[in-house]
Design an enzyme around this catalytic site. Structure first.
Site, PDB file in Angstrom:
ATOM      1  CE1 TYR A 144      -3.758   2.417   0.604  1.00  0.00           C
ATOM      2  CE2 TYR A 144      -2.490   3.243   2.466  1.00  0.00           C
ATOM      3  CZ  TYR A 144      -3.552   3.368   1.588  1.00  0.00           C
ATOM      4  OH  TYR A 144      -4.414   4.438   1.693  1.00  0.00           O
ATOM      5  CG  ASP A 239       5.582   3.511   1.133  1.00  0.00           C
ATOM      6  OD1 ASP A 239       5.853   4.140   2.180  1.00  0.00           O
ATOM      7  OD2 ASP A 239       4.424   3.326   0.730  1.00  0.00           O
ATOM      8  CE  LYS A 267       0.707   4.718   8.469  1.00  0.00           C
ATOM      9  NZ  LYS A 267       0.742   4.050   7.195  1.00  0.00           N
TER      10      LYS A 267
HETATM   11  C1  LIG Z   1       0.077   4.511   5.810  1.00  0.00           C
HETATM   12  C2  LIG Z   1       0.854   4.260   4.608  1.00  0.00           C
HETATM   13  C3  LIG Z   1       0.817   5.108   3.501  1.00  0.00           C
HETATM   14  C4  LIG Z   1      -0.157   6.245   3.416  1.00  0.00           C
HETATM   15  O1  LIG Z   1       0.055   7.210   4.383  1.00  0.00           O
HETATM   16  P1  LIG Z   1      -1.168   8.186   4.775  1.00  0.00           P
HETATM   17  O2  LIG Z   1      -0.523   9.141   5.743  1.00  0.00           O
HETATM   18  O3  LIG Z   1      -2.199   7.316   5.376  1.00  0.00           O
HETATM   19  O4  LIG Z   1      -1.614   8.851   3.546  1.00  0.00           O
HETATM   20  C5  LIG Z   1       1.682   4.877   2.456  1.00  0.00           C
HETATM   21  N1  LIG Z   1       2.532   3.853   2.487  1.00  0.00           N
HETATM   22  C6  LIG Z   1       2.606   2.993   3.514  1.00  0.00           C
HETATM   23  C7  LIG Z   1       3.595   1.893   3.501  1.00  0.00           C
HETATM   24  C8  LIG Z   1       1.749   3.162   4.604  1.00  0.00           C
HETATM   25  O5  LIG Z   1       1.784   2.283   5.591  1.00  0.00           O
END
Ligand SMILES: *Cc1c(COP(=O)(O)O)cnc(C)c1O
Length: 429
Positions: A144, A239, A267
Site C-alpha cells: 500500500y 516506501d 507516520k
Molecule cells: C500509511 C501508509 C501510507 C499512506 O500514508 P497516509 O498518511 O495514510 O496517507 C503509504 N505507504 C505505507 C507503507 C503506509 O503504511
C-alpha cells in the site's frame, strides 16, 4: 467490556460521515461489530467513551512509537501553537527537522515535507517519472502506498501485464501505467522489465511490507531489486512510511543495508500530526520545483505545529537509540508468548515479525506475499480480534495490518495480552 456509548456515537457519525469514519479500516468491516470511539489516550493505553482502558497495539498505525501523549511532544506542540499555527512562509524549524532526518537516514541529501504518506508516495512517483522521463511504474500486489490513483491497481486479467483499477474512479489510462509484480518474486519483476523495456521509471516497494500483515523481504530480494534497477536505469523507491524511524533510526535502509534512490516517510516522522516526506540524493531532488521542472507544492506543508511534533519525536529517537532495542525485545517477548499459547493449543498459525512490527496469520503456509496472506482464515481472525478486544487489548481490526508496538507498553501489558489469548485460544482450533 461494554461498548454502548461507542456504538451510539457510531450510529450518529454514520448520519453525517460516509460509513461513520474518515478512513475505512476504522469501521471494523473486516471483523464485524462497531468501532470503539476514543476519548483520550496516554502512554500505552486508549481510553474510550465507555470508560474502558485498552492496551493499544496500533499506536495510531505507527506514529505513536513512544506511546500516546508523550510529554515532550505535547509540550512542543502547545508552545508552538502560541506563536501562531500556520504562516505559509519558511521557518527555521523546517531546516532543523530536514537536517536531523538527513543525519538519521542513510543515503539522502535533501528532503521535502508534505502532509501525508499518500502525498509523499504520489510525489515520489511524479519525481521519478520527471527525472527519468519514463511513464510506467512497478508496484507489488498487496503493498500500500496511499490512495492516489496510480496505486489503486489490482492484477490484470489473463495474460495482461498491466494492472486494472481496483476502485471506481481510477481510469484505465492511469491503470495501464502501473505494472504489478509479486512480493518476494524476482522473476515477476524481471519479466515486467523485459516486456516494457525502457519504459519503467521506478519500482516502488514497502521494503518490509506492513499492509498485508507484516511480511519480510526474503534474503537478497531487496539487493536483487537494487541491481535490477541499476542495470536498467530504473529508480528504486522505498516506501518507508511505516518502517521509517521505526525499524531503525534510518529505517529499513539502515536495518537491512540496501539503499533506495527515493525514500518516502509518514507516520512516525510527524509525531502524530499530519506529516509525510520524500527524500533522495540532491541530483534527483533538485528536479523538484522551484529548482527544477517537477511540480509539487502544499499550503500547509512544513506546518509549524507538525514540524514541532515531528522534530521533537525524531530528536527523542535519535538521542535515545536504546528505544529501538527495547521495542525489539518487547515485540520478541510478545511473539514468543503468543506462539507458545497457540502451539500448546495446537492452533495452526504463522507469526511474522521484524523489530516492532508483527502479525499473526491463521494459515498453514508461510506468509510471504499477498496470495499467501490471503489464505489466512478470516473467521478465526475475527474470533481472535474480538476475544482480545473483550479483554481490553486493541489489535488491528484486519488480518492485513501489522501491529505497531510502542515503547510505553510494559511487560505486564504484554503478559496481560498473552494471558488474554490463552483464555479463548480453544475457540481458534
Ligand atoms: C500509511 C501508509 C501510507 C499512506 O500514508 P497516509 O498518511 O495514510 O496517507 C503509504 N505507504 C505505507 C507503507 C503506509 O503504511
Amino acid at each position: 467490556m461494554i461498548y454502548k456509548r461507542s456504538s451510539a456515537l457510531f450510529d450518529e457519525a454514520k448520519k453525517y460521515i460516509p460509513g461513520g469514519v474518515n478512513s475505512p479500516v476504522r469501521a471494523f468491516n473486516a471483523v464485524g461489530g462497531d468501532p470503539i470511539f476514543v476519548k483520550k489516550a496516554a502512554g500505552a493505553y486508549l481510553h474510550d467513551e465507555d470508560g474502558n482502558q485498552l492496551i493499544d497495539y496500533i499506536s495510531s498505525w505507527g506514529p505513536m512509537i513512544l506511546g500516546h501523549a508523550h510529554p515532550k511532544v505535547v509540550d512542543a506542540v502547545i508552545e508552538k501553537t502560541k506563536d501562531g499555527t500556520s504562516y505559509g512562509i519558511p521557518t527555521e524549524l523546517e531546516t532543523k527537522i530536514a537536517k536531523l532526518a538527513i543525519d538519521m537516514v542513510p543515503g539522502i541529501d535533501k528532503i521535502r515535507f508534505v502532509n501525508s504518506g499518500t502525498e509523499a508516495c504520489m510525489s515520489a512517483v511524479r519525481l521519478a517519472r520527471g527525472y527519468t522521463r519514463k511513464d510506467k511504474i512497478i508496484k507489488f500486489a498487496g503493498c500500500y502506498h496511499g490512495h492516489s490513483d496510480s496505486f489503486l491497481i489490482q492484477a490484470g486479467s489473463g495474460g495482461a501485464t498491466f494492472g486494472e483499477p481496483n476502485s471506481p474512479g481510477v481510469t484505465k489510462g492511469t491503470a495501464k501505467d502501473t505494472l504489478l509484480a509479486h512480493y518476494n518474486n524476482l522473476d515477476s519483476v524481471k519479466s515486467l522489465i523485459q516486456k516494457h523495456k525502457g519504459e519503467i521509471a521506478c519500482i516502488i516497494i514497502e521494503p518490509v511490507a506492513g499492509n498485508m500483515g507484516c511480511i519480510l523481504p526474503n534474503d537478497g530480494f531487496l539487493e536483487d531489486l537494487r541491481s535490477l534497477c541499476d542495470e536498467h536505469n530504473i529508480l528504486l523507491v522505498f516506501d518507508e512510511v511505516m518502517t521509517g524511524f521505526r525499524l531503525a533510526p534510518g529505517g529499513v535502509q539502515e536495518r537491512l543495508g540496501v539503499l533506495a534512490d527515493i525514500v518516502t516517510f509518514g507516520k512516525v516522522v510527524g509525531g502524530g500530526l499530519p506529516v509525510g516526506a520524500f527524500a533522495g540524493k540532491a541530483e534527483i531532488m533538485n528536479h523538484l520545483a522551484p529548482d527544477g521542472p517537477v511540480y509539487q507544492a502544499g499550503t500547509l506543508s512544513g506546518n509549524p505545529l507538525a514540524m514541532a511534533a515531528g522534530y521533537t519525536m525524531l530528536k527523542e529517537l535519535n538521542e535515545n537509540r536504546s528505544i529501538f532495542e527495547s521495542l525489539d525485545k518487547k515485540t520478541a517477548y510478545l511473539h514468543k508468548g503468543m506462539k507458545k499459547v497457540l502451539d500448546d493449543a495446537g492452533v495452526v498459525h504463522q507469526i511474522n515479525r521484524i523489530g516492532s512490527m508483527i502479525s499473526i496469520h491463521f494459515c498453514e503456509e508461510p506468509v510471504v506475499d499477498f496470495k499467501t496472506a490471503a489464505k489466512g482464515n478470516n473467521d478465526k481472525f475475527k474470533t481472535y480480534f474480538h476475544g482480545m478486544l473483550d479483554r481490553g487489548v486493541y489489535m488491528p481490526p484486519s488480518a492485513f495490518e501489522s501491529y505497531f508496538l510502542n515503547d510505553a507498553l510494559s511487560y505486564e501489558d504484554i503478559d496481560h495480552t498473552i494471558k488474554s489469548l490463552s483464555e479463548f485460544v480453544d475457540k481458534l482450533k
